[in-house]
Design an enzyme around this catalytic site. Sequence first.
Site, PDB file in Angstrom:
ATOM      1  N   LYS A 265       0.839  -1.206   0.000  1.00  0.00           N
ATOM      2  CA  LYS A 265       0.000   0.000   0.000  1.00  0.00           C
ATOM      3  C   LYS A 265       0.875   1.258   0.000  1.00  0.00           C
ATOM      4  O   LYS A 265       0.655   2.179  -0.788  1.00  0.00           O
ATOM      5  CB  LYS A 265      -0.926   0.000   1.226  1.00  0.00           C
ATOM      6  CG  LYS A 265      -1.991   1.075   1.131  1.00  0.00           C
ATOM      7  CD  LYS A 265      -2.884   1.069   2.336  1.00  0.00           C
ATOM      8  CE  LYS A 265      -2.346   2.023   3.373  1.00  0.00           C
ATOM      9  NZ  LYS A 265      -3.109   2.094   4.600  1.00  0.00           N
TER      10      LYS A 265
ATOM     11  N   ASP B 104      -6.843   1.704   0.753  1.00  0.00           N
ATOM     12  CA  ASP B 104      -6.918   1.865   2.203  1.00  0.00           C
ATOM     13  C   ASP B 104      -8.354   1.596   2.640  1.00  0.00           C
ATOM     14  O   ASP B 104      -9.213   1.222   1.828  1.00  0.00           O
ATOM     15  CB  ASP B 104      -6.427   3.255   2.627  1.00  0.00           C
ATOM     16  CG  ASP B 104      -7.443   4.339   2.280  1.00  0.00           C
ATOM     17  OD1 ASP B 104      -8.382   4.063   1.490  1.00  0.00           O
ATOM     18  OD2 ASP B 104      -7.318   5.449   2.808  1.00  0.00           O
TER      19      ASP B 104
END
Length: 214
Positions: A124, A142
């Site tokens: 991420k 997210d």
Amino acid sequence: MVQQLDYHTIREIFDRFRAAEPEPRGELHHVNAFTLVVAVALSAQATDAGVNRATAKLFEIADTPAKMLALGLESVTEHIKSIGLYRNKARNVLKLSQILVDDYGGEVPNSRAALQSLPGVGRKTANVVLNMWWHYPAQAVDTHIFRVGNRTGICPGKDVMAVERAIEDNVPVDYQHHAHHWMILHGRYICVARKPKCGACLLRDLCLFEEKTL
Ligand code: SF4
């Protein structure tokens, strides 16, 4: 599972996002690629506003890996102690700074694999850096994007990898770069977790979420 929206509806959604905010920006303060990597790594389990408060002073005095190393563990820890998991994060910031100096001439590498090899940098974080600094259409999923993607039907998926793939597969290529920030900001301010503000939402006639608050 929410069904996948069709091409024309997704294009209409992003047309509206673009009309409302042509140049969406992330909210993490940074001054270069290095400070962006550090800020994103620090933001795990912390808010962007909290990270910004902690890094304002830190980045004034340490905006390169060499300067961060010169600062040392004790001082870095002191600067970021208002952020969750700060001891571990401070150690990772020092370790990744050392690797950047030793292996990359003090620069930040721009492949996902090289970024992910840095301590405290996962997929991420790497995707955020690729997207925000190099404007590569990487999709960092997210909690906000996961929720918005699944509620609306833009990019439904049972886990973050499935949602990442669904964005890559279904969002028109001209919207891939900014999709990340449009969806994050939408999730942060309108399609919030507990009680989405559907009455104020520019997608309410297109969104597939069955429990809209109208
Ligand atoms: S209509 Fe409601 S659930 Fe759908 S995207 Fe907007 S705020 Fe979220």
